[in-house]
Design a protein around this motif. Sequence first.
Motif, PDB file in Angstrom:
ATOM      1  N   LEU A 151     -11.561  -7.203  -3.567  1.00  0.00           N
ATOM      2  CA  LEU A 151     -11.079  -5.843  -3.839  1.00  0.00           C
ATOM      3  C   LEU A 151     -12.065  -4.828  -3.283  1.00  0.00           C
ATOM      4  O   LEU A 151     -13.233  -5.133  -3.089  1.00  0.00           O
ATOM      5  N   GLN A 152     -11.529  -3.670  -3.007  1.00  0.00           N
ATOM      6  CA  GLN A 152     -12.401  -2.559  -2.625  1.00  0.00           C
ATOM      7  C   GLN A 152     -12.204  -1.435  -3.639  1.00  0.00           C
ATOM      8  O   GLN A 152     -12.985  -1.270  -4.549  1.00  0.00           O
ATOM      9  N   CYS A 153     -11.102  -0.673  -3.522  1.00  0.00           N
ATOM     10  CA  CYS A 153     -10.907   0.373  -4.533  1.00  0.00           C
ATOM     11  C   CYS A 153     -10.435  -0.209  -5.857  1.00  0.00           C
ATOM     12  O   CYS A 153     -10.610   0.395  -6.912  1.00  0.00           O
ATOM     13  N   GLY A 154      -9.798  -1.379  -5.821  1.00  0.00           N
ATOM     14  CA  GLY A 154      -9.378  -2.036  -7.048  1.00  0.00           C
ATOM     15  C   GLY A 154      -8.024  -1.615  -7.581  1.00  0.00           C
ATOM     16  O   GLY A 154      -7.580  -2.127  -8.600  1.00  0.00           O
ATOM     17  N   TYR A 155      -7.379  -0.705  -6.867  1.00  0.00           N
ATOM     18  CA  TYR A 155      -6.118  -0.190  -7.432  1.00  0.00           C
ATOM     19  C   TYR A 155      -5.035  -1.265  -7.493  1.00  0.00           C
ATOM     20  O   TYR A 155      -4.293  -1.358  -8.463  1.00  0.00           O
ATOM     21  N   ARG A 190      -4.051  -1.518   0.272  1.00  0.00           N
ATOM     22  CA  ARG A 190      -4.340  -0.606   1.376  1.00  0.00           C
ATOM     23  C   ARG A 190      -5.786  -0.701   1.839  1.00  0.00           C
ATOM     24  O   ARG A 190      -6.198  -0.017   2.752  1.00  0.00           O
ATOM     25  N   CYS A 191      -6.601  -1.524   1.147  1.00  0.00           N
ATOM     26  CA  CYS A 191      -8.019  -1.551   1.479  1.00  0.00           C
ATOM     27  C   CYS A 191      -8.447  -2.821   2.197  1.00  0.00           C
ATOM     28  O   CYS A 191      -9.068  -2.778   3.247  1.00  0.00           O
ATOM     29  N   THR A 192      -8.154  -3.963   1.628  1.00  0.00           N
ATOM     30  CA  THR A 192      -8.908  -5.168   1.984  1.00  0.00           C
ATOM     31  C   THR A 192      -8.432  -5.859   3.247  1.00  0.00           C
ATOM     32  O   THR A 192      -9.177  -6.661   3.814  1.00  0.00           O
ATOM     33  N   GLY A 193      -7.200  -5.655   3.661  1.00  0.00           N
ATOM     34  CA  GLY A 193      -6.675  -6.464   4.749  1.00  0.00           C
ATOM     35  C   GLY A 193      -6.263  -7.852   4.283  1.00  0.00           C
ATOM     36  O   GLY A 193      -5.960  -8.708   5.105  1.00  0.00           O
TER      37      GLY A 193
HETATM   38  S1  FES Z   1      -8.417  -2.834  -3.126  1.00  0.00           S
HETATM   39 FE1  FES Z   1      -7.709  -0.845  -2.719  1.00  0.00          FE
HETATM   40  S2  FES Z   1      -5.579  -1.126  -2.656  1.00  0.00           S
HETATM   41 FE2  FES Z   1      -6.271  -3.124  -2.762  1.00  0.00          FE
END
Ligand code: FES
Lengths: 314, 189
Positions: free
Chosen positions: B130-134, B168-171
């Motif tokens: 995860l990056q932003c974790g959303y 939208r973050c991790t790919g």
């Molecule tokens: S970690 Fe940011 S949307 Fe998946």
Amino acid sequence: MFPADFAYARAGSLAGALAQLDAAATAGDNVKVLAGGQSLLPMMKLRLATPATLLDIGDLAELKDIAADGGQLRIGALATYRDLQRDPRITAGFPAIADALTVLADPQVRARGTVGGALAHGDPAADLPPVLLALNARVTIASRAGTRTVALEDFLRGVFSTDLADDELVTAVTVPAAPAGQAYEKFAHPASHLPLAGACTVIEVQGKAITGTRVAVTGIAPRAFRIDLPQRDLASRSVSALRAELADGDSAGGPELDAMLAGALEAAMAAAGAEPLADQHASGPFRVHLAAVMARRALARALSRADAPAGADE
Amino acid sequence: MPDVDVDVDVTVNGVPRRARVPARTLLVHFLRDNLRLTGTHVGCDTTQCGACTVALDGVAVKSCTVLAAQASGHEVTTIESLAPDLAEITARGGTLAAAGSRAAGREPPASPEPVSLHPVQRAFWRHHGLQCGYCTPGMVMMIRQLLADNPDPTDAEVRHALAGNICRCTGYQNIVAAALDAAAELRGA
Ligand code: FES
Ligand code: FES
């Protein structure tokens, strides 16, 4: 996003649900039946549907059963896509249904979406109607007055329009035993997963000869529709000739078969007076072209299953 | 005007909950606003992103596309139930890392791996899933479902199972790696 306000009622029995629908139809009330809600709730959130009352039939266990009767399968209207996907009678006996379920929406939606709901919704770009059409499915419909059965061919009408009256409920879909040579292929919109075009092919093979071919398509006309390819188009080819033609995939054998299939689709639509669907995603002619390509790919996969020993597929 | 409110009587993470809400209340809003279980996220509100994934009667669904009224009489499991002691501690303002160690009865180590997280959550930790974790609560709930259905998935099967979960973050690479690793751990491999 919220749906507009509505009153909510949950049916405790099929008889109770039919009585409620009957009363609402008589009074002219705007009641919508809620099954899994995977199509209806998104439409309500967009205010494309604003029923005054939702009648939730989701807990009617009597509509969830999947029962085999000889080779034929009676699928309760409330069986979910997930239920079907996990049923070995579907995966073994109706690989085209399994194909469609694999590419239909996503796992969470498949856990809620129901077969009866999908048919009653009448979406012109849904995956299951062409498959069930090609498989000669029949729809069982109940009302307070009794039960009737209608061929899916006669049930589907147009865009979000079916043969279902206001006081009626779809209770089951019956699929007769079908040949092993069957497959579904779709060209999905990458965001919505809905088919821009999808095609199901059922092919009957006897020895070296092709004895029948049914093709049903979705996404290109106001309703899914079916064509029975004339003998001269396919049946005159031997199985090995057709297999050789299909073996080259999208290159060598493709264009000729695609043109034949597109011609047959266009002729069927013209005969029915159906306008091709067209929107910002794809024009009418492009959808017809896609449907022909999907039909040819489905034909290739169906043929590979037609004489493969059971369980040897893929 | 007919009555547009409805009684919702639902078991959430094993606890019976009851409230009277407008019938149009979506399950995700019921969880977040009425029950204050904000671990379940709303990403798209249009059945696409999967951030709102919860288990309804043990099966992963999108709670933005289920009415709270439909869940009445049924059982809902949310992300909070996967590591209940940590949910409790973080709700009081503690950090996850410190909470994990404390929950295990240890002092927080320098580079901690929270021990009382669910195996899928721990795998996300290890693989930086995860990056932003959303999207994470929905990803974890969906992977939990996948591993219940199929304990030994292939890379392709993991990706197919996540068709309804958008990040939208991790790919996705590290999410898939985490899912495969969690699968191995749960199989005891
Ligand atoms: S970690 Fe940011 S949307 Fe998946
Ligand atoms: S918020 Fe439910 S799918 Fe995105």
